[in-house]
Design an enzyme around this catalytic site. Structure first.
Site, PDB file in Angstrom:
ATOM      1  N   LYS A 126      71.501  14.628  29.326  1.00  7.45           N
ATOM      2  CA  LYS A 126      71.229  16.054  29.565  1.00  7.45           C
ATOM      3  C   LYS A 126      70.892  16.331  31.037  1.00  7.45           C
ATOM      4  CE  LYS A 126      70.498  17.779  24.924  1.00  7.45           C
ATOM      5  NZ  LYS A 126      69.587  18.382  23.924  1.00  7.45           N
ATOM      6  N   ASP A 148      75.308  19.522  27.763  1.00  3.34           N
ATOM      7  CA  ASP A 148      74.616  20.799  27.591  1.00  3.34           C
ATOM      8  C   ASP A 148      74.463  21.255  26.137  1.00  3.34           C
ATOM      9  OD1 ASP A 148      77.146  21.529  27.000  1.00  3.34           O
ATOM     10  OD2 ASP A 148      77.319  23.113  28.503  1.00  3.34           O
ATOM     11  N   CYS A 149      74.445  20.326  25.169  1.00  6.74           N
ATOM     12  CA  CYS A 149      74.132  20.803  23.815  1.00  6.74           C
ATOM     13  C   CYS A 149      72.644  21.170  23.767  1.00  6.74           C
ATOM     14  CB  CYS A 149      74.544  19.812  22.736  1.00  6.74           C
ATOM     15  SG  CYS A 149      73.890  18.158  22.880  1.00  6.74           S
ATOM     16  N   LYS A 150      72.333  22.201  22.972  1.00  6.38           N
ATOM     17  CA  LYS A 150      71.023  22.858  23.097  1.00  6.38           C
ATOM     18  C   LYS A 150      69.887  22.137  22.382  1.00  6.38           C
ATOM     19  CE  LYS A 150      72.671  27.532  23.955  1.00  6.38           C
ATOM     20  NZ  LYS A 150      74.131  27.305  23.792  1.00  6.38           N
TER      21      LYS A 150
END
Ligand code: GRE
Length: 329
Positions: free
Chosen positions: A243, A248-250
Site C-alpha cells: 500500500k 490502492d484497495c481500500k
C-alpha cells in the site's frame, strides 16, 4: 447432524459420458463409478443424502466445463443447454436441490444476462464458474474477471444478491506446458487448483473489485484454497509494504474476508484446518460441502458430524450460514 446443506456438488451432461469417463481417469480410481455418479441426479445421489444427513444440495456443472471452451458461441450454447437441462431436472425437487448457474465468461454482458435468466426465470441460487475462461484462437489465452470490464457482471450479481462460487479448473496451454507438464501429479487438488483460484481471488482484491462492489458475495472451496493459512502474511505485505508503494484497495484482506468471502469444506476434511480457519475468519464464513463425486459423502459427513465443534458452530457451518447466504427460508 441432519439436514446439512452441501454446495460444491457436481453433475455432468449424460451426452458427454465418454469425455467424462476420460476426465475421471485422471482423478478417480474408479472412473466408471465416477461417471455413473456424476451423471445421476435422482437415484444414487438422494440415497447418499438421506444416508448421511444432507437435506439440500446445490448442484453445479462439472469442471472444467464451459470454462474450457475457447469458442465464444459454443461456450454460450453449452451454458444455456446445461442450465436448461438441470433446471428441468430439479424443477419439482426444489425441496432437495438448488442450482448454481453455469456461465460462459467470454463476455461480461452475456454472462450477466444468462445469470439473470437463471436466477429470475429458473430459480437458481447463484453461479459457479470454473476459474478463468479459456479463450483465443488456439485456446491458449485466458480471461480473468478482476478488471473494470467485469463491473457490469459484478453489479448484476449484487443486484440479484446471489453468491458467485469461484471453482478451480485445470491449467491449459502454454501455462500447463511451462509450469505443470513435468510435475503433472501436482495438477488438481494437490496444488494447481488452489494456486489458480487464490491468484484469481486475490487479483479481485488487489484490483479493487470489492471496493467497487462492496456487497459482492464470493464463495471459494477446499477450506479457502490456501489463503487462510497465508492471511497474516498477505495482510502484512499489503498494509506495510504494497500500500505505501501504491496498492490502492481500500480495506484490509481480513476485512474483505469478513464481508465478501465465504469458504467451504469441500474436499478438505481436516479438523485441524477447520479449527484454524474458524480462528482466522470465523465460523460464520464457513459452509459445509462434500465435493461429490470427487469426494465421498461418507468421508465428508462422517468427519463433519463427529468433528470436535460446539453444537452451535456445527449448526452454523453445517446449515445455518448456507441458509442465510442462499436465502433458503
Ligand atoms: C472438481 O471439483 O472439479 C475436481 C476435479 C478433479 C479432482 C477433484 C475435484 O475436477 O474436486
Amino acid at each position: 447432524m441432519q439436514d446439512k446443506i452441501a454446495l460444491e456438488e457436481a453433475f455432468a451432461l449424460p451426452r458427454f459420458a465418454e469425455k467424462t469417463q476420460w476426465w475421471a481417469g485422471m482423478f478417480a480410481v474408479d472412473a466408471k463409478k465416477h461417471t455413473t455418479e456424476i451423471n445421476d441426479i435422482h437415484k444414487i445421489r438422494p440415497g447418499y443424502m438421506d444416508k448421511y444427513g444432507v437435506g439440500y444440495t446445490v448442484l453445479s456443472y462439472t469442471a472444467p466445463g464451459v470454462q474450457d471452451i475457447f469458442d465464444r458461441e459454443e461456450a454460450q450454447a453449452l451454458a444455456t443447454e446445461v442450465n436448461d437441462y438441470i433446471g428441468n431436472e430439479v424443477k419439482s425437487r426444489g425441496d432437495k436441490f438448488g442450482v448454481f448457474a453455469t456461465l460462459s465468461m467470454h463476455d461480461p454482458r452475456e454472462a450477466a444476462t444468462e445469470l439473470t435468466r437463471c436466477v429470475t426465470e429458473l430459480g437458481f441460487r447463484g453461479a459457479l464458474v470454473n476459474d478463468t475462461q479459456r479463450c483465443g484462437q488456439d485456446g491458449d489465452d485466458m480471461i480473468f474477471y478482476d478488471g473494470h470490464e467485469w463491473d457490469v457482471f459484478w453489479k448484476t450479481c449484487t443486484e440479484l444478491d446471489v453468491p458467485f462460487y469461484l471453482h478451480p479448473r485445470n491449467p491449459t496451454g502454454s501455462i500447463y506446458e511451462k509450469l505443470w507438464a513435468k510435475r503433472s501429479w501436482l495438477v488438481g487438488p494437490p496444488l494447481s487448483f488452489a494456486q489458480g483460484v487464490s491468484l484469481h481471488l486475490l487479483g479481485m482484491v488487489a484490483n479493487g473489485v470489492f471496493d467497487r462492489h462492496p456487497n459482492l458475495k464470493i464463495v471459494i472451496g477446499h477450506l479457502g484454497e490456501h489463503i487462510p493459512f497465508d492471511l497474516w502474511r498477505i495482510n502484512h505485505w499489503f498494509e506495510d509494504i504494497k500500500k505505501p508503494l501504491g496498492l490502492d484497495c481500500k480495506k484490509t484482506i481480513r476485512e474483505y474476508f469478513a464481508q465478501n468471502v465465504w469458504i467451504t469444506t469441500s474436499g478438505h476434511f481436516s479438523s485441524t484446518t477447520l479449527k484454524f480457519c474458524m480462528e482466522e475468519i470465523g465460523a460464520e464464513r464457513i459452509l459445509f460441502s462434500v465435493d461429490y463425486p470427487f469426494e465421498s459423502f461418507s468421508d465428508a459427513c462422517t468427519w463433519f458430524d463427529s468433528a470436535e465443534l460446539s453444537e452451535s458452530d456445527r449448526k452454523k457451518i453445517g446449515r445455518e450460514n448456507a441458509r442465510k447466504l442462499l436465502k433458503l427460508d
